[in-house]
Design a protein around this motif. Structure first.
Motif, PDB file in Angstrom:
ATOM      1  N   TYR A 184      12.358 -13.636  71.421  1.00 12.46           N
ATOM      2  CA  TYR A 184      12.898 -12.824  70.547  1.00 12.46           C
ATOM      3  C   TYR A 184      13.365 -11.342  70.906  1.00 12.46           C
ATOM      4  O   TYR A 184      13.260 -11.460  72.112  1.00 12.46           O
ATOM      5  CB  TYR A 184      11.807 -12.672  69.501  1.00 12.46           C
ATOM      6  CG  TYR A 184      10.038 -12.891  70.595  1.00 12.46           C
ATOM      7  CD1 TYR A 184       9.035 -13.660  70.278  1.00 12.46           C
ATOM      8  CD2 TYR A 184       9.866 -12.038  71.341  1.00 12.46           C
ATOM      9  CE1 TYR A 184       7.911 -13.532  70.578  1.00 12.46           C
ATOM     10  CE2 TYR A 184       8.781 -11.739  71.906  1.00 12.46           C
ATOM     11  CZ  TYR A 184       7.845 -12.913  71.899  1.00 12.46           C
ATOM     12  OH  TYR A 184       6.410 -12.956  72.579  1.00 12.46           O
ATOM     13  N   ASP A 185      13.726 -10.506  70.096  1.00 10.05           N
ATOM     14  CA  ASP A 185      14.017  -9.346  70.613  1.00 10.05           C
ATOM     15  C   ASP A 185      15.249  -9.377  71.262  1.00 10.05           C
ATOM     16  O   ASP A 185      15.679  -8.336  71.788  1.00 10.05           O
ATOM     17  CB  ASP A 185      12.596  -8.458  71.599  1.00 10.05           C
ATOM     18  CG  ASP A 185      11.676  -8.132  70.770  1.00 10.05           C
ATOM     19  OD1 ASP A 185      11.983  -8.157  69.654  1.00 10.05           O
ATOM     20  OD2 ASP A 185      11.074  -8.188  70.941  1.00 10.05           O
ATOM     21  N   TYR A 186      16.064 -10.299  70.893  1.00 10.64           N
ATOM     22  CA  TYR A 186      17.283 -10.258  71.324  1.00 10.64           C
ATOM     23  C   TYR A 186      18.877 -10.404  70.428  1.00 10.64           C
ATOM     24  O   TYR A 186      17.903 -10.290  69.529  1.00 10.64           O
ATOM     25  CB  TYR A 186      17.576 -11.715  72.749  1.00 10.64           C
ATOM     26  CG  TYR A 186      17.216 -12.782  71.792  1.00 10.64           C
ATOM     27  CD1 TYR A 186      18.408 -13.194  71.411  1.00 10.64           C
ATOM     28  CD2 TYR A 186      16.139 -13.073  71.864  1.00 10.64           C
ATOM     29  CE1 TYR A 186      18.178 -14.440  70.355  1.00 10.64           C
ATOM     30  CE2 TYR A 186      15.658 -15.024  71.349  1.00 10.64           C
ATOM     31  CZ  TYR A 186      17.281 -15.328  70.578  1.00 10.64           C
ATOM     32  OH  TYR A 186      17.126 -16.611  69.570  1.00 10.64           O
ATOM     33  N   ASP A 187      19.582  -9.791  70.801  1.00 13.75           N
ATOM     34  CA  ASP A 187      20.867 -10.103  70.151  1.00 13.75           C
ATOM     35  C   ASP A 187      21.592 -11.128  70.033  1.00 13.75           C
ATOM     36  O   ASP A 187      21.936 -12.113  69.043  1.00 13.75           O
ATOM     37  CB  ASP A 187      21.890  -8.596  70.009  1.00 13.75           C
ATOM     38  CG  ASP A 187      21.117  -7.710  69.838  1.00 13.75           C
ATOM     39  OD1 ASP A 187      21.110  -7.510  68.339  1.00 13.75           O
ATOM     40  OD2 ASP A 187      21.082  -6.470  70.422  1.00 13.75           O
ATOM     41  N   LEU A 188      22.034 -11.495  71.409  1.00 14.98           N
ATOM     42  CA  LEU A 188      22.182 -13.145  71.508  1.00 14.98           C
ATOM     43  C   LEU A 188      21.507 -13.608  72.666  1.00 14.98           C
ATOM     44  O   LEU A 188      20.798 -12.348  73.699  1.00 14.98           O
ATOM     45  CB  LEU A 188      23.688 -12.761  71.606  1.00 14.98           C
ATOM     46  CG  LEU A 188      24.884 -12.244  70.984  1.00 14.98           C
ATOM     47  CD1 LEU A 188      26.064 -11.664  71.584  1.00 14.98           C
ATOM     48  CD2 LEU A 188      24.926 -13.147  70.410  1.00 14.98           C
ATOM     49  N   LEU A 189      21.105 -14.633  73.134  1.00 11.21           N
ATOM     50  CA  LEU A 189      20.808 -15.114  74.562  1.00 11.21           C
ATOM     51  C   LEU A 189      21.447 -16.832  75.148  1.00 11.21           C
ATOM     52  O   LEU A 189      22.272 -17.347  74.562  1.00 11.21           O
ATOM     53  CB  LEU A 189      19.164 -15.898  73.648  1.00 11.21           C
ATOM     54  CG  LEU A 189      18.650 -16.680  74.766  1.00 11.21           C
ATOM     55  CD1 LEU A 189      18.262 -16.019  75.866  1.00 11.21           C
ATOM     56  CD2 LEU A 189      17.736 -17.249  74.316  1.00 11.21           C
ATOM     57  N   LEU A 190      21.965 -16.129  76.595  1.00 11.41           N
ATOM     58  CA  LEU A 190      22.285 -16.892  76.719  1.00 11.41           C
ATOM     59  C   LEU A 190      21.435 -18.252  77.710  1.00 11.41           C
ATOM     60  O   LEU A 190      20.407 -17.498  77.872  1.00 11.41           O
ATOM     61  CB  LEU A 190      23.074 -16.231  77.773  1.00 11.41           C
ATOM     62  CG  LEU A 190      24.383 -15.451  77.095  1.00 11.41           C
ATOM     63  CD1 LEU A 190      25.345 -14.631  78.505  1.00 11.41           C
ATOM     64  CD2 LEU A 190      25.642 -16.383  76.681  1.00 11.41           C
ATOM     65  N   THR A 191      21.368 -19.166  78.030  1.00  6.21           N
ATOM     66  CA  THR A 191      21.556 -20.287  78.893  1.00  6.21           C
ATOM     67  C   THR A 191      22.149 -21.126  79.601  1.00  6.21           C
ATOM     68  O   THR A 191      23.444 -21.153  79.673  1.00  6.21           O
ATOM     69  CB  THR A 191      20.579 -21.296  78.578  1.00  6.21           C
ATOM     70  OG1 THR A 191      19.468 -20.934  77.747  1.00  6.21           O
ATOM     71  CG2 THR A 191      19.484 -21.777  79.451  1.00  6.21           C
ATOM     72  N   GLU A 192      21.891 -20.629  80.894  1.00  2.00           N
ATOM     73  CA  GLU A 192      23.279 -21.265  81.937  1.00  2.00           C
ATOM     74  C   GLU A 192      22.575 -22.593  82.262  1.00  2.00           C
ATOM     75  O   GLU A 192      21.998 -22.550  83.082  1.00  2.00           O
ATOM     76  CB  GLU A 192      23.496 -20.232  82.967  1.00  2.00           C
ATOM     77  CG  GLU A 192      24.673 -20.361  84.045  1.00  2.00           C
ATOM     78  CD  GLU A 192      24.833 -19.480  85.624  1.00  2.00           C
ATOM     79  OE1 GLU A 192      23.762 -18.670  85.471  1.00  2.00           O
ATOM     80  OE2 GLU A 192      25.836 -19.184  85.574  1.00  2.00           O
TER      81      GLU A 192
END
Lengths: 153, 376, 274
Positions: B174-182
């Motif tokens: 939580y608390d993200y605007d966008l989240l990446l997983t590489e």
């Protein structure tokens, strides 16, 4: 006279809680004394023949120096006791005691008290315990005085 | 969940810049990963990986094209939202008054790229301190409010990581605007992209990113599981507060003091440490003055100076203050631990003092009710 | 950050109290609203270009027109302050901190124990209780100073004493010639101070050692730990809980204190290097 002295004596914190038989023992050594302001209870070097229980007033313990005159080390008042030199050889006062205000005390004869404490050692122990408490408080206070807490650090 | 290619990530970064964001991301500087402004995806640490152990940090170039294949860099994003040196005001002295010139409200908008679960947790801790207390740090609050957080799920762990113990990671939840997983698998390099806020939604709406399919989504959990499995360090948080509060006189402090240099590195790299000092300056003619605030460290002797001397003179007492604050008193003050398990204080300690080991030792001693370190 | 911005005050009066202590009376330049505070609160005082330090307010809380600080010249900032004169300007931030429990103490006897400059943060309490005299039982001030020349606010203490509804007992650690008052540390006054221990709130300010021994004596008299209040001092840079310097266990002395009940901080009080 003796009876009323006893009544006064039992109210004093130093004597408070002492067994009646012990109280009647020490009353035999006691008398009422009043010191006018400025009068000395005793002076350094004099024979220490008395033990003082302050009923009211204020007494200054002092030491005299030629350049500075009398320097007050501590003041004592109602509820305090003065002097234990009657108990320790060579039975001589090490300081001056001067009444600052009109001071009423019960004066106990040192020789009388000493011999009663020797004869009845349970009384002697009671007196010693009470004196130890006084020593403890005086030494703590003196140590704090030595720290000069309010001086420049 | 979307899936995007490295080229699309490049577009995304550019899109943020068009929107007026200053894009901050990991870069390689003097052999270390450092958050800094990036202009392009090529500024990111492509192929760089790190190794961290107590008192040890190295980066190496690999043949991989992975961008986020490191754990945490030297410092968190703390320095952008709560700068190490910050002017509070400048002042001029006149006959009428001390004329104070306050700083303008900060106008910059940061987009932080690549921040980790533990760093987001640290951000939340700073929010509590700076934005939710009786007095507010308005500068922090404004900067933080105007920032965009593009988080990354860690794809590896290092020897000093213990986020699982602190319940702060490695998965960004939580608390993200966008989240990446590489994902770097079978010669295919791509990112899974998730939206965590309206702000984030708004941004990706501008792009035509395709949805991730089920097998791609599964890769995310494989990455997280793999990272989790790499975490070796453990700190038993149950009862740590109580044991620290009981261990004021513990022999551990003197023992640590034999090693600790009181250099303050741990406090400087810590993402949650917030102590500061205030300094006043004038020009030589006293025409103008200014006041700045500077990060400070509880490891300095000056930190506790009151007229006559310092309160925490021994190094042991200063270490005790820091550790007890992080794991015990912080909870009373702000409702959480002051530690997020990022491991920076262990990595950057010149003598490799390890908070997990020290807290464990203290706990054992307090449970054994012994004061002998030899008995451990 | 508004709380971090000082506002200008002009010195109306500079009073030399003793050899090394002084009082400044200030008036706001920027605001006509006056300065309201509660007894025990402090301000951060800024001497232009030199620095800023926390100093408790020593004036009358009912007189908002004038802001009063009393301090002792010991550090860089206070030594600079000692050179100030009427008309000079200082910066002020505040008031900050938790006050003395004057409201909680309504209906009780009040025992104020002060040592040295520690009388300054307690003077607002004396003003307050004397102005609201009917709400309190007996009011006793036990004050210990280094020497008779170091007695702070001496004229004022004599004036208070002449009211007859406050007991003021002063003692000095070192007497000088002509001194007829008490000699001995302030803690020796406690055993016979005329208050009712089951219905008394005590407020203590002085060096930490003095406060430790004062607490011992008050407890011996039968006062509850929650009835004894002390004010703590630690390094402070901000006054609002941000700089971290004043941490005392879980407490921030600037905002959780500086006034604490002994019960609240008993587990911390007297701990070394905390």
């Amino acid at each position: 006279m003796i009876e009323s002295l006893e009544k006064v004596l039992v109210q004093h914190p130093f004597v408070e809680g002492l067994k009646p038989e012990h109280i009647s023992l020490i009353v035999g050594c006691a008398k009422n004394v009043v010191f006018e302001p400025g009068k000395y209870l005793f002076k350094e070097g004099e024979d220490a023949n008395s033990f003082y229980i302050i009923r009211s007033g204020k007494v200054a313990l002092e030491v005299y120096s030629p350049e500075k005159g009398s320097i007050i080390i501590q003041t004592l008042d109602e509820g305090d006791i003065i002097g234990w030199s009657w108990m320790v050889p060579p039975y001589q006062w090490k300081f001056d005691a001067r009444a600052v205000e009109l001071t009423r005390v019960i004066e106990l004869d040192g020789n009388c008290l000493r011999s009663k404490c020797e004869d009845d050692q349970s009384l002697g122990y009671e007196i010693m315990k009470r004196l130890a408490n006084v020593f403890d408080n005086r030494i703590s206070a003196m140590r704090m005085q030595l720290l000069d807490l309010f001086g420049k650090s | 969940m979307k899936q995007i290619s490295p080229d699309q990530l490049k577009d995304l970064i550019q899109g943020l810049q068009y929107r007026g964001y200053i894009t901050i991301g990991p870069t390689l500087q003097n052999g270390a990963i450092v958050y800094s402004e990036i202009l392009d995806i090529n500024d990111l640490p492509i192929g760089i990986t790190d190794s961290q152990k107590p008192g040890h940090y190295r980066t190496t170039q690999t043949n991989s094209n992975a961008i986020f294949n490191y754990v945490v860099g030297t410092q968190s994003i703390k320095r952008f939202l709560y700068p190490p040196i910050q002017k509070i005001f400048s002042a001029k002295f006149t006959e009428k008054k001390i004329e104070i010139q306050e700083l303008d409200k900060p106008s910059q908008r940061y987009a932080f790229i690549g921040i980790r679960a533990c760093e987001l947790e640290a951000l939340k801790i700073h929010d509590t301190i700076f934005s939710k207390s009786e007095f507010k740090n308005s500068r922090y609050t404004t900067l933080r409010h105007n920032s965009l957080f593009i988080a990354v799920n860690c794809s590896k762990a290092e020897k000093n990581c213990f986020c699982t113990s602190m319940n702060t990671g490695p998965e960004v939840k939580y608390d993200y605007d966008l989240l990446l997983t590489e994902i770097n698998k079978n010669e295919r390099h791509y990112f899974l992209l998730e939206v965590g806020s309206e702000k984030g939604e708004d941004i990706i709406n501008e792009f035509d990113f395709s949805d991730a399919d089920e097998s791609e989504i599964n890769e995310k959990y494989k990455v997280i599981e793999k990272t989790k499995s790499q975490i070796e360090k453990f700190l038993e948080t149950d009862g740590v507060k109580e044991s620290l509060l009981q261990s004021f006189e513990s022999p551990v402090w003197d023992d640590i003091a034999k090693k600790c240099l009181a250099c303050g590195n741990c406090t400087m790299v810590c993402p949650t440490c917030f102590c500061m000092t205030v300094e006043d300056y004038t020009d030589l003619e006293r025409n103008s003055a200014e006041r700045i605030q500077k990060w400070d460290s509880c490891y300095t002797l000056e930190f506790t100076y009151i007229h006559g001397g310092s309160v925490r003179v021994s190094v042991g007492s200063r270490y005790r203050q820091w550790l007890t604050h992080k794991f015990a008193t912080w909870q009373e003050q702000f409702g959480t631990f002051g530690c997020v398990g990022c491991g920076r204080c262990i990595t950057w300690c010149p003598v490799g003092i390890d908070v997990t080991e020290e807290t464990t030792k203290i706990k054992k001693l307090s449970q054994l009710q012994t004061t002998s370190l030899e008995e451990l | 950050m508004q709380a971090m911005i000082p506002s200008s005050y002009r010195i109306q009066k500079f009073i030399k109290e003793t050899q090394d202590t002084f009082t400044i009376e200030l008036k706001s330049i920027e605001s006509k609203n006056g300065f309201t505070f509660e007894p025990g609160q402090f301000n951060m005082i800024y001497i232009y270009g030199i620095g800023e330090i926390p100093i408790s307010i020593s004036g009358d809380p009912n007189k908002s027109g004038i802001l009063t600080h009393t301090t002792r010249a010991v550090g860089i900032v206070t030594k600079e302050m000692a050179k100030l004169k009427k008309g000079d300007i200082v910066g002020i931030r505040g008031p900050f901190g938790r006050p003395w429990p004057v409201r909680e103490a309504v209906g009780n006897d009040i025992v104020i124990v002060a040592g040295g400059i520690g009388l300054a943060p307690l003077r607002p309490v004396i003003y307050h209780v004397l102005e609201n005299r009917e709400y309190y039982g007996r009011i006793i001030l036990l004050y210990g100073a280094r020497t008779p020349q170091d007695i702070l606010f001496r004229k004022e203490l004599e004036k208070f004493r002449s009211r007859l509804d406050i007991d003021i007992i002063v003692t000095v650690d070192r007497a000088i010639k002509g001194w007829t008052g008490n000699v001995g540390v302030v803690t020796t006054l406690i055993p016979r101070a005329p208050f009712d221990p089951i219905n008394t709130i005590a407020m203590i300010c002085g060096p930490e050692i003095m406060m430790r021994y004062t607490i011992i004596e008050l407890i011996k008299r039968g006062l509850g730990k929650d009835k004894i209040y002390v004010t703590m001092e630690r390094n402070m840079k901000c006054g609002i809980g941000f700089c971290g310097h004043c941490q005392y266990g879980t407490e921030f002395i600037c905002k959780d204190g500086p006034v604490f009940s002994y019960k609240e901080i008993e587990h911390l009080f007297g701990k070394r290097e905390l």
